[in-house]
Design an enzyme around this catalytic site. Structure first.
Site, short mmCIF file in Angstrom:
data_model
loop_
_atom_site.label_atom_id
_atom_site.label_comp_id
_atom_site.label_asym_id
_atom_site.label_seq_id
_atom_site.Cartn_x
_atom_site.Cartn_y
_atom_site.Cartn_z
N SER A 1 0.85 -1.18 0.00
CA SER A 1 0.00 0.00 0.00
C SER A 1 0.90 1.24 0.00
O SER A 1 1.80 1.37 0.82
CB SER A 1 -0.87 -0.03 1.25
OG SER A 1 -1.62 1.14 1.29
N GLY A 2 0.65 2.14 -0.94
CA GLY A 2 1.44 3.38 -1.01
C GLY A 2 2.67 3.25 -1.87
O GLY A 2 3.48 4.16 -1.95
N THR B 1 -1.65 2.63 -7.90
CA THR B 1 -2.73 3.37 -8.55
C THR B 1 -2.16 4.40 -9.53
O THR B 1 -2.66 4.56 -10.64
CB THR B 1 -3.60 4.04 -7.48
OG1 THR B 1 -4.01 3.03 -6.55
CG2 THR B 1 -4.82 4.68 -8.09
N ASN C 1 -0.79 5.65 3.11
CA ASN C 1 -0.99 6.36 1.84
C ASN C 1 -2.15 7.32 1.99
O ASN C 1 -3.21 6.96 2.49
CB ASN C 1 -1.31 5.30 0.75
CG ASN C 1 -1.46 5.91 -0.62
OD1 ASN C 1 -1.46 7.13 -0.77
ND2 ASN C 1 -1.62 5.06 -1.62
N SER D 1 -5.16 6.01 -0.45
CA SER D 1 -5.06 4.55 -0.56
C SER D 1 -6.35 3.98 -1.15
O SER D 1 -7.45 4.34 -0.73
CB SER D 1 -4.81 3.99 0.83
OG SER D 1 -4.70 2.60 0.75
N SER D 2 -6.19 3.09 -2.14
CA SER D 2 -7.39 2.45 -2.71
C SER D 2 -7.89 1.43 -1.69
O SER D 2 -7.14 0.57 -1.27
CB SER D 2 -7.03 1.73 -4.00
OG SER D 2 -6.09 2.46 -4.71
N GLY E 1 -2.63 -3.11 -2.04
CA GLY E 1 -1.34 -3.77 -1.82
C GLY E 1 -1.31 -4.58 -0.55
O GLY E 1 -2.22 -4.49 0.28
N GLU F 1 -0.82 -5.61 3.00
CA GLU F 1 -0.92 -4.72 4.17
C GLU F 1 -0.56 -5.46 5.44
O GLU F 1 -1.08 -6.54 5.70
CB GLU F 1 -2.34 -4.16 4.28
CG GLU F 1 -2.52 -2.91 3.46
CD GLU F 1 -3.93 -2.38 3.47
OE1 GLU F 1 -4.77 -2.90 4.22
OE2 GLU F 1 -4.18 -1.43 2.70
#
Ligand SMILES: Nc1ncnc2c1ncn2[C@@H]1O[C@H](COP(=O)(O)OP(=O)(O)O)[C@@H](O)[C@H]1O
Ligand SMILES: [Mg+2]
Length: 1110
Positions: free
Chosen positions: A110-111, A115, A160, A163-164, A390, A392
């Site tokens: 993540s981050g 994306t 993030n 973050s999605s 991502g 996590e």
């Protein structure tokens, strides 16, 4: 692209190594070192073969410009330095040209930038694919779906800021030309727990904040919302404002994007109403109310929020209120209603909020799909872009993390499978022998989770469906038994009791050794979340709502379709959709982007080696490189290979004519590279060891330098020669010009000298001719002169001769006459008397005189004494006589004239004569008096009545009476006085009154002084000692001075015995004024006050009379 353009290769100007496969020596340290080196130089992309490693720069780099897009467009993958565009271009071109469906798999924590990477790929493809109004609209819709989904599906997390919180897979569909037709988006498991609760430091989904800060007052009023975040229980407040995130601007972007994607205005309104409803829902609170049966029943505390929410969604308030207090359980055609306590009510509320929101999100995805779906039914090629949440690892990991990490595990699986398969396939394709490589395969972990019989997800489902009391703990117990033996499962109480003393492992947790690291999951909530239970009363209440979206979102609430079967669990659904996704991906040609985050601080320029090392490890990047290098580290099609190295061998340089493969063979043989270092594939050369490639590169570099020197040498030679030739040519030109110039100069000199010489000669000749001509002319003139003189002489001689002749003749005649006279006289003498001559003379004289007097009588002048005319004398000898006659005649006629005068007139003339004797030529005033008759009495005293008295006072006869000016002795000014002269005295009287001022006997007057000038001043000087003298002398002035003084003088002279009055004519005389003697001086002065003289007393002794010059 033109041949002349310089191609930069992956191998040129490299910072570190652009392709990890070429890393030498290959170790984890050198790998990280290489990444760091490149990251420090802003090279965030690195290849492992065809895989792109992307480091998140956490700042915008200038490498995504339209120029860059152009640079990477239609270029070979290895041609330019590593870039995500190279991968996108490769994928797009093999889709368009080779008809292969593509998928872009983006993985990473993540981050890490997944994306962003997916958006970059999409924007690149949009930029390079076809153009046109229709195509552009499709592109725009595809790109604009991102902001909408990000607003509803992204949130700020600790990892993030954007973050999605859902997985997204987007298929972009193209036609045979490569023009986009449309797309399909699939979403995976939105992290809906975030709607009701967010971990510390995180936020709810962006849309809530965007709506509150970006919507107009009007919209907010319609949605019954207030701008203040703190009014809403569901919004975390500690991190409501995020740095670098402008919620209100983003809201406008989202609204705009929704419009572009094709949302109707009322649809947007409905969506916002739902979002508002979720916020309102969070504010509904419950209180316990005791019931008769001793149980607590929940009641809504403050009904205002409930009311507003119901108004927003068009729900009957009572229905919803009841649904929060009671729950209907249906079992076997039986309906039992049980009460809900406060905790259950809150649970129900949150479940409703989560469902409302997640269903809204799914609806949005479907709605977008509807807009962007391909309109035509032609065969399509597909490019899938997978951007899934991502891996996590949080402090507290729950069901969501479990699911997310499972998904990543599956992706890693597919990565391993596909990379290896691809590698393998390439070798087969190229006809090269394949050697097996060892690597970590995470299939076991996938199996631990998804195995149908004893996988964790299966256990969870089983536990959820099991009748009786099931809790999270019973689920953990189950795992402890079933998975105990699994090498990747760890639990404190597992059967294998391996971890009994592991205190890092709490009792309520289990731990899975994921491919990316160990993750500790807390079992609390697993069951609930998997069940994802929404009480039927609530879903029915929702279905009944009078709102356009609610029936679509809650179809199970339709009472006519009551389904007693449990809905599939969340875990089950997810496993199924991941399965579908994997199958989908396997049919496509994969392209990998592996995102790595360089630090945990979301900060630019920081490279935390440990963190990167961890990601490199779990992403299996080292294995990736090893697999890639196991067979052959480097491969390249023959043409570019030959193009790059052809300068290393004489046969191939500068041109190789023939198949490229043969060229490469010749080249490698010539370079004496050991045969085992390479093999020839069908279209590519495979080089086993990177060292070989580097040797090649080294030699190439050396050779390039030599070539450069050669080019330099030739260029310098060429330049010098050209320069020399140019100089030579210029020199010749200059010389030619100079010679021309010199010759011209010389010619001009010669020419001018010739002209000078010529002119001299011509001049000399001309002068000669002139001299000649002049000489001739002079000769002619001389001749003429001589002739003239000669003729003159002749003529004069002739004249003299003739004169002489005439004189002689005359002389002869005279002599002859004399002779004749003499002869006559001799002859006639005897006939004349001796004095006859005298008699003739006298007679002649008598005749002459007679004639003279007779003529004189005839021409006699007039009798006027002033007639001066007199006839001219006839003969010279009468001169004296003539003058005498004239005098006598004049005397005579004067006498005649005088004899006519009377006595009176005679006296007047006498007077005039006397005046003349006295003043003529002595006083300038005199001439003006000549023509004036001396009248004497000007005043006519006897006749004038005014002066009657005066007349009576003067007994004697008045000789002269006139007005004079008496000069004032003090100042020289004049005062008029009557002046009377009698035989014996002189009287001065006042002019006006006629009164006598002074009476002076003539005997007392000694003399009269006048000036020689034209003034009328005169001083009467009295004899000293006389009676009148006491008053002093008189200074008078009169126009008629001449008459007065003459009369005075005559009167004094006419009396016998009286002394004469002397007349002095002088311009300066003394006058006795009483005691003083004053000098009267006459000076010539300018004609100032008219023509009269002015008198001025200058001082005691001087009286100045200025007389104007005539
Ligand atoms: N290529 C890039 N250039 C600049 N910034 C980037 C890039 N990739 C990621 N970022 C930054 O990192 C943040 C996180 O990226 P994101 O793609 O949302 O991560 P992920 O989707 O992997 O969780 C982005 O908001 C952006 O600020
Ligand atoms: Mg993301």
């Amino acid at each position: 692209m033109s041949k002349m353009e310089v191609k930069t290769s992956l191998l040129d100007n490299m910072i570190g190594v652009g392709d990890m496969v070429l890393l030498e020596p290959l170790s984890e340290d050198s790998f990280i070192e290489n990444l760091k080196k490149r990251f420090d130089h802003n090279e965030i992309y690195t290849y492992i073969g065809s895989v792109v490693i992307s480091m998140n720069p956490y700042r915008s780099l200038p490498i995504y410009t339209p120029d860059k897009v152009e640079e990477y467009r239609n270029r070979n993958f290895y041609e330019l330095s590593p870039h995500i565009y190279a991968l996108a271009d490769e994928a797009y071109r093999s889709l368009r040209d080779q008809d292969k469906d593509q998928c872009i798999l983006i993985t990473g924590e993540s981050g890490a930038g997944k994306t962003e990477a997916s958006k970059l790929v999409m924007s690149y493809v949009a930029a390079v694919c076809g153009k046109g109004q229709e195509v552009n609209k499709v592109k725009e819709q595809l790109l604009q779906s991102n902001p909408v989904l990000e607003a509803f599906g992204n949130a700020k997390t600790v990892r993030n800021d954007n973050s999605s919180r859902f997985g997204k897979y987007m298929d972009i569909e193209f036609d045979f030309k490569g023009d986009p037709l449309g797309g399909v988006i699939s979403n995976y498991l939105l992290e809906k727990s975030r709607v009701v609760k967010q971990p510390r430091g995180e936020r709810n989904f962006h849309i809530f904040y965007q709506l509150l800060s970006g919507a107009s007052e009007d919209t907010l009023r319609k949605l019954k919302l207030e701008r203040d975040f703190s009014k809403y229980n569901y919004l975390s407040l500690d991190s409501a404002a995020v740095n670098g995130l402008d919620d209100s601007a983003n809201f406008r972007t989202v609204r705009n994007a929704m419009q572009i994607v094709g949302f109707m205005e009322d649809e947007v309104q409905s969506v916002l109403e739902l979002v508002a409803a979720v916020l309102k829902l969070g504010n509904i609170e419950f209180k316990p109310e005791s019931r008769v049966n001793g149980l607590d029943e929940s009641r809504v505390k403050d009904k205002n929020d409930l009311k507003e929410m119901c108004e927003l969604l068009g729900i009957e308030q009572g229905v919803l209120e009841r649904a929060f207090s009671f729950r209907t359980v249906e079992a076997k055609q039986e309906k039992v209603s049980t009460t809900l306590n406060v905790a259950q009510a809150y649970y129900a509320r949150d479940a409703l909020a989560k469902n409302l929101y997640s269903r809204l999100f799914s609806w949005l995805v479907n709605r977008i799909n509807e807009s962007i779906k391909a309109q035509t039914k032609t065969r399509k090629k597909v490019m899938g872009v997978l951007d899934i949440y991502g891996f996590e690892i949080f402090e507290d990991n729950s069901f969501e993390q479990f699911i997310i990490n499972y998904c990543n595990e599956k992706l890693q699986q597919i990565f391993i499978e596909l990379t290896l398969r691809e590698e393998q396939e390439e070798y087969i394709r190229e006809g090269i022998e394949w050697t097996h490589i060892e690597y970590f395969n995470n299939a076991v972990i996938c199996d631990l989770i998804e195995n149908n019989t004893n996988g964790i997800l299966a256990m969870l489902d089983e536990e959820c469906l099991r009748p009786g009391t099931v809790t999270d703990d019973t689920f953990l117990d189950k795992l402890n038994t079933v998975c105990a033996e699994h090498p990747h499962f760890e639990s404190r109480l597992s059967k294998s009791s391996k971890f009994l003393n592991d205190h890092s492992l709490p009792h309520c947790c289990f731990r899975i050794q994921h491919y990316a690291g160990k993750v500790l999951y807390r079992v609390e909530g697993f069951m609930d979340k998997n069940n994802d239970l929404l009480y039927r009363d609530l879903s029915q209440a929702m279905w009944k709502a009078n709102h356009s979206l609610m029936k679509v979102l809650f179809p199970e609430g339709n009472p006519s379709k009551v389904n007693l079967k449990r809905p599939p669990t969340a875990g089950f659904q997810f496993r199924a959709s991941v399965g579908t996704l994997m199958r989908n991906l396997q049919t496509k040609n994969p392209n990998y982007i592996r995102c790595i985050k360089p630090n945990d601080k979301k900060a630019a320029h920081i490279f935390t080696e440990a963190l990167v090392c961890h990601q490199v490890r779990y992403l299996g990047l080292m294995e990736n490189v090893r697999v890639r290098r196991a067979g052959y580290a480097f491969r390249q099609p023959y043409e570019p290979c030959l193009e790059r190295y052809k300068m290393l061998c004489k046969q191939t340089w500068p041109h190789w004519r023939g198949p490229a493969r043969d060229g490469v063979e010749v080249l490698l043989k010539d370079l004496q590279i050991p045969v085992e270092e390479y093999s020839y594939g069908r279209s590519k050369i495979f080089i086993r060891n990177p060292r070989t490639l580097f040797t090649l590169e080294e030699v190439r570099k050396q050779r390039l330098q030599d070539l450069a020197t050669l080019i330099q040498k030739i260029y310098r030679g060429w330049k010098c020669r050209t320069h020399f030739l140019l100089m030579k040519k210029s020199q010749v030109t200059v010389a030619a010009w100079y010679r021309r110039y010199a010759q011209q100069k010389r010619y001009q000199q010669v020419k001018s000298s010739a002209i000078v010489v010529q002119s001299f000669i011509r001049g000399w000749r001309a002068r000669k001719i002139l001299r000649e001509l002049k000489y001739q002319k002079r000769c002619k003139e001389a001749v003429t002169t001589i002739a003239a003189f000669w003729h003159g002489t002749q003529a004069r001689r002739e004249l003299r001769r003739l004169k002489e002749e005439a004189r002689r003749k005359h002389a002869v005649a005279v002599i002859w006459a004399y002779w004749l006279g003499l002869k006559v006289r001799r002859e006639y003498r005897k006939f004349f008397r001796a004095n006859a001559g005298r008699k003739i003379y006298e007679f002649t004289m008598q005749r002459i005189m007679q004639k003279y007097f007779l003529d004189l009588k005839k021409t006699m002048p007039s009798m006027s004494p002033i007639d001066k005319s007199w006839p001219a004398r006839p003969y010279l000898f009468l001169e004296d006589t003539h003058e005498e006659l004239r005098r006598i005649f004049h005397l005579w006629r004067c006498k005649k004239y005088r004899s006519q005068f009377t006595e009176q007139k005679k006296a007047i003339f006498e007077e005039k004569l006397e005046a003349s004797e006295m003043f003529k030529d002595r006083k300038a005033l005199y001439p003006s008096s000549v023509s004036q008759p001396f009248k004497g009495d000007y005043l006519e005293i006897s006749k004038n009545p005014k002066y009657q008295k005066l007349g009576s006072l003067v007994e004697e006869k008045i000789i002269l009476a006139d007005t004079v000016n008496k000069v004032n002795r003090a100042n020289g000014k004049g005062a008029p006085r009557l002046f009377l002269l009698t035989k014996n005295s002189l009287i001065l009287a006042d002019q006006k009154s006629g009164q006598i001022k002074s009476n002076v006997p003539l005997d007392d007057i000694g003399s009269v002084s006048v000036s020689s000038q034209s003034d009328g001043f005169f001083a009467l000087r009295l004899k000293e000692g006389s009676a009148a003298a006491a008053k002093g002398d008189f200074l008078l002035s009169s126009e008629r001075l001449i008459e007065i003084v003459t009369k005075l003088h005559r009167t004094a002279a006419s009396t016998a015995g009286r002394s004469q009055i002397r007349v002095d004519i002088t311009d300066e005389f003394l006058v006795q004024f009483k005691q003083d003697k004053v000098c009267v001086k006459f000076v010539p002065g300018g004609p100032r006050n008219g023509n009269s003289a002015t008198c001025k007393r200058k001082n005691n002794r001087l009286l100045e009379v200025s007389v104007p010059s005539p």
